[in-house]
Scaffold this active site. Structure first.
Site: not given
Length: 476
Positions: A314, A345, A449, A465, A469
């Site tokens: 998921h 997972n 990013e 940001q 970030e």
């Protein structure tokens, strides 16, 4: 919340112990880069997620794990003293944890008389041998208040421990909001565990597909505070057939960017607070293809991962959406899945998902973005890198990442973000040998990013940001 007495107990022989202090310096001490202190936790069992309407002996799955009720039930009547809609009602019997917790230093218990019942007493007991034997902690509590009061208990054991509340007499009491506070890994999975044996591929027969779920009253709003895309659309995805590799799908309980050629989401974004995982619905396990894709696009089937050595992992977890059957079923659409190495997972990601739910129970709301990128992972079927499954129709990602913004509960969420707001980013390789600890994979948002080309948290002012970030969360 009204606080009554502070009970500090340090003489629990055989279970609670005081550790001697030592000030030795080892050869591995580094005065320049000292080791990080263990992370602290605060986990609340609210008793809102379970259902038990009779006094008969039974065990109930709650947010923190299974609890046994002996001559007790989960009450929701006006006479039940409670925070929220429910609380435990004990008559003659006990409430007992069926699981251990580690590193707990303080335990807080809210309690009161039931309705107009007479005064009574109860005891807190603890066990360090998995529930085989119990010993009393502190003095018995005399129940006199008709409204919830909170007592605190100091715990000095350093190992695993579980607790039991034992009632005396036949008058009834209410118990609510048991809070565990401590350091390190508590060993508790908050909420219904998101992984299950059924994640690992399923049968070879596909189940019927489903379309976009109808948004119920428990769905996040379409815009504004608590909406799934409040912090931005990282890749500029659009719901247009001319954008097959960056196709925006609003599944009401989460929003995603989907890749036709990879057969997986690029990223999925959602909002998380305790209302989203209140346990109204159990895990549905109704994996299904998504019939809402454009015509002629391949639909990944519930059986498409069968025999691959990869879990149907998921993105938006089942455990984050238990407020209704519709909400939980939405997470089992195959457009919400990636081929994920089983240990990655079931251990690494499960622990991080549980941690974020525990933070939501501790007074935060969480904005989450999860995604994957690259090609080639190592599952459980072999030690070799696998690039695709399902006859090349589904790409196995090389990396799985997540970004979580934690805000104290409130309004005007974007405007409340500051340079000190906690932003957690992790990036794991999609292999079966990942560490169970998500803290081993902490990175900055900028690193994700750089790897993906996305503009994460784009709703924030650029100068903000540029601050949040670049920070790597300490993992506390």
């Amino acid at each position: 919340m009204k606080f009554k007495n502070i009970l500090i107990y340090s003489g629990f022989i055989g279970i609670l112990s005081l550790a001697a202090c030592s000030k030795k310096t080892s050869m591995t001490d580094d005065p320049v880069n000292p080791p990080k202190p263990p992370a602290s936790y605060a986990i609340t069992e609210t008793f809102e997620s379970g259902t038990k309407g009779a006094y008969a002996l039974d065990s109930v799955q709650l947010l923190t794990g299974k609890w046994t009720f002996s001559d007790g039930l989960i009450g929701n009547l006006p006479a039940d003293a409670k925070n929220g809609a429910k609380s435990v009602r004990l008559r003659t019997g006990y409430l007992s944890m069926n699981f251990d917790v580690t590193g707990t230093q303080m335990l807080y218990i809210s309690h009161a008389k039931y309705g107009t019942d007479a005064n009574s007493t109860w005891q807190l007991l603890a066990s360090s041998d998995g529930g085989k034997t119990y010993a009393q902690m502190g003095s018995a509590i005399t129940e006199t208040s008709t409204t919830l009061v909170t007592d605190s208990f100091k715990v000095t054991t350093t190992g695993k421990i579980r607790f039991q509340i034992k009632k005396a007499g036949t008058t009834r009491i209410n118990i609510d909001d048991i809070i565990f506070k401590g350091t390190g890994d508590p060993g508790i999975t908050v909420g219904t565990p998101d992984t299950d044996p059924s994640d690992s591929g399923g049968s070879t027969a596909p189940t019927p597909g489903r379309g976009t779920p109808e948004a119920g009253p428990d769905a996040p709003p379409a815009g504004g505070d608590n909406s799934n895309l409040l912090f931005g659309n990282p890749s500029g995805a659009v719901p247009a057939i001319i954008s097959p590799e960056n196709y925006l799908i609003d599944q009401k309980y989460y929003v995603e960017s989907y890749s036709m050629s990879r057969g997986t989401p690029n990223w999925v974004s959602w909002h998380l607070d305790p209302n989203n995982f209140d346990g109204t619905a159990t895990r549905k396990d109704d994996f299904a293809s998504f019939s809402g894709l454009p015509n002629n696009w391949y639909q990944v089937q519930s059986s498409s991962y069968s025999g691959s050595g990869f879990d149907r992992g998921h993105n938006c977890p089942s455990g984050d959406r238990t407020s209704s059957s519709t909400a939980n079923s939405a997470t089992f659409l195959m457009t919400n899945m990636i081929p994920q190495a089983p240990n990655n997972n079931q251990k690494t990601w499960e622990s991080f998902e549980s941690y974020l739910r525990s933070q939501a129970l501790n007074g935060f709301e969480v904005y989450v973005i999860m995604g994957s990128y690259g090609t080639g992972g190592i599952g459980s079927a072999s030690a070799s890198v696998v690039n695709t499954i399902n006859n090349g129709k589904i790409t196995v990602p090389s990396n799985v990442w997540k970004v979580a913004v934690l805000l104290k509960k409130g309004d005007n969420d974007i405007s409340r973000v500051s340079s000190s707001t906690r932003v957690i980013a992790i990036n794991t390789p999609n292999i079966n040998s990942t560490s169970p600890s998500w803290k081993d994979y902490i990175v900055s948002v900028r690193e994700i990013e750089s790897a993906t080309g996305y503009n994460l948290l784009s709703s924030l002012p650029q100068n903000l940001q540029d601050i949040v970030e670049k920070v790597k969360d300490p993992g506390n």
